[in-house]
Design a protein around this motif. Structure first.
Motif, short mmCIF file in Angstrom:
data_model
loop_
_atom_site.label_atom_id
_atom_site.label_comp_id
_atom_site.label_asym_id
_atom_site.label_seq_id
_atom_site.Cartn_x
_atom_site.Cartn_y
_atom_site.Cartn_z
N SER A 81 0.81 -1.21 0.00
CA SER A 81 0.00 0.00 0.00
C SER A 81 0.85 1.27 0.00
CB SER A 81 -0.92 0.01 1.23
OG SER A 81 -0.14 0.16 2.41
N GLU A 82 0.22 2.39 -0.35
CA GLU A 82 0.88 3.69 -0.28
C GLU A 82 1.37 3.98 1.14
OE1 GLU A 82 -0.99 6.58 -3.75
OE2 GLU A 82 -1.89 6.56 -1.76
N VAL B 151 3.21 9.74 0.49
CA VAL B 151 3.55 9.46 -0.90
C VAL B 151 2.27 9.22 -1.69
CG1 VAL B 151 5.75 8.43 -0.21
CG2 VAL B 151 3.78 6.95 -0.67
N GLN B 152 2.39 9.37 -2.99
CA GLN B 152 1.31 9.08 -3.91
C GLN B 152 1.87 8.25 -5.06
OE1 GLN B 152 -0.65 12.55 -5.48
NE2 GLN B 152 -2.24 11.38 -6.52
N LEU B 153 1.21 7.14 -5.35
CA LEU B 153 1.65 6.23 -6.40
C LEU B 153 0.64 6.25 -7.53
CD1 LEU B 153 2.67 3.23 -4.11
CD2 LEU B 153 4.22 4.87 -5.18
N GLU B 154 1.10 6.59 -8.75
CA GLU B 154 0.20 6.61 -9.89
C GLU B 154 1.01 6.75 -11.18
OE1 GLU B 154 -2.41 9.93 -9.67
OE2 GLU B 154 -0.80 11.41 -9.62
N VAL C 298 6.49 12.20 -3.67
CA VAL C 298 6.77 12.27 -2.24
C VAL C 298 6.46 13.68 -1.74
CG1 VAL C 298 8.54 12.08 -0.45
CG2 VAL C 298 8.56 10.51 -2.39
N ARG C 299 5.64 13.78 -0.70
CA ARG C 299 5.31 15.08 -0.11
C ARG C 299 6.17 15.34 1.11
NH1 ARG C 299 0.52 12.56 -0.48
NH2 ARG C 299 0.25 12.60 1.79
N ILE D 81 6.48 20.91 -0.35
CA ILE D 81 7.14 20.53 -1.60
C ILE D 81 6.71 19.12 -1.98
CG2 ILE D 81 9.16 21.99 -1.13
CD1 ILE D 81 10.72 19.38 -0.48
N SER D 82 6.84 18.82 -3.24
CA SER D 82 6.60 17.45 -3.70
C SER D 82 7.68 17.09 -4.70
CB SER D 82 5.22 17.31 -4.34
OG SER D 82 5.11 18.09 -5.50
#
Length: 245
Positions: free
Chosen positions: A125-126, A144-147, A153-154, A166-167
């Motif tokens: 999972s994320e 984090v965001q996965l796509e 990464v935040r 920032i990301s």
């Protein structure tokens, strides 16, 4: 007298045929759950799991189950620790194998002619990837965001006493048995940051995480970012069945 004897033989043959049909139906009905339950207990013991996995065995042709020949099967696990990583789901698609049916039923465990092996698919999972990134990166991780095959990464940085969100985006892949994040772009408060200003922050966000403590016989060979998850693929060998060599 002969007619009586003939009639008696017919009755015996009919009863024998009915008994065979009942036995065959019983084998098809009760044998698969018995063997699936036995395999589940063996896998649970072998991997030291808190709960038994879900097991579905397959025979092609179906009659092969009567002699203990299986064309494959699937072992499904949820919320399981694989070494240092918590997997949301893990699936093993089993290679063909044989069991001793009578001995397995008698002993209440799957007695095979050797260890099981199969193709492995692990979904992470994320939230778990965020935890791993937080342990490995040199900068604080907010999530984090996965796509779309990439990871974002935040984090935050402090500029003149003010926290700025920032990301950092880049590719998450597998290299020599390690998860490797290589960032290639940076945004601050939603605005792209030029490369000459972002190099240090990109370097701090990069990380390498070794996949350690996996079950014996496990080999991870690929990693793919999907929507909201990371999927690892590979193989697992040497899952011993009760009584197997």
């Amino acid at each position: 007298m002969r007619r009586l004897i003939s009639a008696g033989l017919v009755v015996i043959l009919v009863l024998a045929l009915l008994a065979g049909v009942v036995a065959l139906i019983g084998a098809y009905t009760f044998l698969p759950p018995i063997l699936e339950s036995a395999v589940a207990r063996d896998v649970q013991d072998e991997l030291n799991l808190d709960q038994a996995p879900e097991v579905r065995l397959e025979s092609d042709p179906q009659t092969a189950i009567l002699v203990g020949t299986f064309s494959g099967g699937r072992v499904s696990l949820r919320d399981v620790n694989l070494g240092d990583v918590r997997a949301e789901r893990a699936i093993v698609d089993l290679d063909p194998f044989d069991v001793d049916v009578s001995e397995s039923v008698f002993r209440g465990e799957a007695v095979g002619d050797g260890p099981l092996s199969g193709r492995l698919r692990v979904t992470i999972s994320e939230a778990e990837i965020s935890r791993l990134a937080g342990d490995a990166a040199r900068t604080p991780i907010a999530g984090v965001q996965l796509e779309n095959g990439r990871m974002r990464v935040r984090s935050t940085i402090t500029v003149f006493g003010i926290e700025v969100p920032i990301s950092v985006s880049g590719k998450l892949s597998l290299r020599d048995g390690k998860l490797v994040f290589v960032p290639d772009s940076l945004e601050a408060a939603g605005v792209p940051v030029p490369d000459e200003m972002s190099n240090q922050l990109l370097s701090d966000a990069a990380f390498t995480y070794p996949l350690q403590g996996l079950p014996d016989g496990t080999r991870i060979t690929g990693a793919r970012v999907e929507e909201n998850s990371l999927v690892l693929t590979g193989e697992i060998r040497g899952l011993r069945l009760g009584g197997s060599g």
